[in-house]
Design an enzyme around this catalytic site. Structure first.
Site, PDB file in Angstrom:
ATOM      1  CG  HIS A 243     -29.981  11.165 -12.897  1.00 14.55           C
ATOM      2  ND1 HIS A 243     -30.125  11.286 -14.258  1.00 14.55           N
ATOM      3  CD2 HIS A 243     -31.204  11.420 -12.366  1.00 14.55           C
ATOM      4  CE1 HIS A 243     -31.371  11.607 -14.544  1.00 14.55           C
ATOM      5  NE2 HIS A 243     -32.063  11.686 -13.414  1.00 14.55           N
ATOM      6  CG  ASP A 245     -35.124  10.747 -10.699  1.00 17.68           C
ATOM      7  OD1 ASP A 245     -34.152  11.283 -11.252  1.00 17.68           O
ATOM      8  OD2 ASP A 245     -36.144  10.368 -11.318  1.00 17.68           O
ATOM      9  CG  HIS A 300     -33.396   7.518 -14.817  1.00 17.93           C
ATOM     10  ND1 HIS A 300     -33.386   7.358 -13.447  1.00 17.93           N
ATOM     11  CD2 HIS A 300     -33.787   8.799 -15.019  1.00 17.93           C
ATOM     12  CE1 HIS A 300     -33.779   8.474 -12.860  1.00 17.93           C
ATOM     13  NE2 HIS A 300     -34.011   9.371 -13.785  1.00 17.93           N
ATOM     14  NE  ARG A 310     -37.814  11.411 -24.494  1.00 16.20           N
ATOM     15  CZ  ARG A 310     -37.427  11.489 -23.230  1.00 16.20           C
ATOM     16  NH1 ARG A 310     -36.423  12.279 -22.895  1.00 16.20           N
ATOM     17  NH2 ARG A 310     -38.030  10.769 -22.308  1.00 16.20           N
TER      18      ARG A 310
END
Ligand SMILES: C=C1C[C@]23C[C@@]1(O)CC[C@H]2[C@@]12CC[C@H](O)[C@@](C)(C(=O)O1)[C@H]2[C@@H]3C(=O)O
Ligand code: AKG
Ligand code: FE2
Length: 388
Positions: A243, A245, A300, A310
């Site tokens: 996607h 942002d 990204h 993570r």
């Protein structure tokens, strides 16, 4: 006999490239040039020596890990995401999913105070920690946008920065937790389509160094576990799908576990090395529109690390809902006519939430049809730039 596919399949491919790392203590004019260049060429760069105090980051990380380590019953008290609040595996309202759990918060202090009550057993401590972190990263985002304003030679160089500094800014803050696969699922090789098809992906998610918090969360109990029936592979599991942002500028900091990848176009992905002392900065859709397509809102995604959990802490700098987004006059010339019609942030946000994660959300706001060059003759890995 199996018929050949009509269109060639382009498997995802990992291409480790050197990504720009900008030392903010360098000579101002150099920093300005580097930021503008990175934003034009990639829409992505990392910053070091950024001035965000390490204890502010460490405190936020500790609060986040404490929250995600809780049992699901506790975490669910902070959900469901509307879109703010706790979410697990579901992203947005249109059927997107990923191997991630998250907290999405508005950066408005009243909203943080209110949400903290369902998030933490010590709401005051949690809201203070978030406030300190958000203030510090907002200051950093403001500084970067002021440098951008100088680089674009805006008649009012602080114009962009003011959009997110505004007390009514619609900025949001997100904590993403990607549990390691060993903590969540029995891995199988009976694959599904989330698996990367390219062997180059081997180990791209591996990182054997210890977590910056000194904690390995892989044995934590709190992941809203769904026993793996469909089967996931130990490589290439998507945590947060491809996607861009929607906002102006995104500042992301993660623990030292690799996962973030940026798109180079044409199925090529560049892994971002996890450096807990740096911030990853990416241009958002609104900044692409404001710069009339000169800066790229980079696509990204985040992959799950098979072995280590993570955590990413992401600040999305946005304007107030009523703010008007239109190409800045300095970016519109006879040679580069306006690519986007004016819109308000509220209008854009509404459109974003009506679409899937992977959609090119800016396209409906373009003044001219989008031309997609599907030729295969582009060798430089920046083929995707023609999404401008
Ligand atoms: C699928 C969606 C989730 C998202 C809203 C959307 O409809 C499309 C954009 C998504 C995104 C990506 C960046 C941020 O993480 C986010 C908070 C945002 O502003 O846009 C998310 C939205 C979300 O998760 O609510
Ligand atoms: O966790 C990451 O590295 C990426 C998260 C992201 O892209 C997002 O929250 O919008
Ligand atoms: Fe993102």
């Amino acid at each position: 006999m199996v018929a050949a596919p009509l269109t060639p399949v382009r498997p995802d491919c990992i291409r480790p490239i050197g990504l720009p790392v900008i030392d903010l203590t360098r000579k101002r004019s150099d920093v300005v040039d580097l930021i503008v260049r990175a934003s034009e060429e990639l829409g992505f760069f990392k910053v070091i020596n950024h001035g965000v105090p390490p204890h502010v980051v460490a405190n936020m990380e500790a609060e986040a890990f404490t929250f995600f380590a809780q049992p699901p019953s506790e975490k669910l008290k902070a959900g469901p995401p509307n879109p703010l609040g706790y979410g697990c595996k579901n992203i947005g309202f249109n059927g997107d999913t990923g191997e991630v759990e998250y907290l999405l918060l508005h950066t408005n202090q009243a909203s943080i105070n209110h949400r903290s009550k369902t998030i933490s057993k010590d709401p005051n401590k949690f809201s203070c920690t978030v406030r300190e972190y958000v203030e510090a990263v907002k200051d950093l985002a403001v500084e970067i946008l002021e440098l951008v304003g100088e680089g674009l030679r805006l008649s009012d160089p602080k114009k962009l920065a003011r959009l997110i500094r505004d007390g009514e800014s619609d900025s949001v803050f997100r904590l993403n937790h990607y549990p390691s696969l060993i903590s969540t699922t029995t891995t199988t090789t009976n694959n599904n389509d989330t698996v990367d098809k390219d062997n180059n992906n081997n180990n791209n998610n591996n990182n054997n160094s210890s977590s910056s918090s000194g904690r390995d969360m892989s044995s934590q109990q709190g992941w809203c576990n769904v026993v793996n029936g469909g089967g996931v592979s130990v490589k290439g599991v998507i945590g947060f799908g491809e996607h861009s942002d929607p906002q102006i500028l995104t500042l992301l900091r993660s623990n030292d576990v690799v996962g973030l990848q940026i798109s180079l176009g044409d199925g090529l992905w560049a892994p971002v090395s996890p450096d807990p002392d740096s911030f990853s900065v990416n241009v958002g859709d609104a900044l692409q529109a404001l710069t009339n397509g000169r800066f790229i809102s980079v696509r990204h995604r985040a992959m799950v690390n098979p072995y280590r959990s993570r955590l990413s802490m992401v600040y999305f700098g946005a304007p107030p809902l009523h703010a008007r987004i239109a190409p800045l006059p300095e970016t519109v010339t006879a040679q580069t006519p306006s690519l986007y019609r004016p819109f308000t942030w509220a209008e854009y946000k509404k459109a974003a939430y009506s679409l899937r994660l992977s959609h090119s959300r800016l396209d409906p706001f373009r003044t001219v049809e989008v031309f997609v060059d599907d030729d295969d003759d582009d060798q430089n890995g920046f083929h995707g730039l023609n999404h401008l």
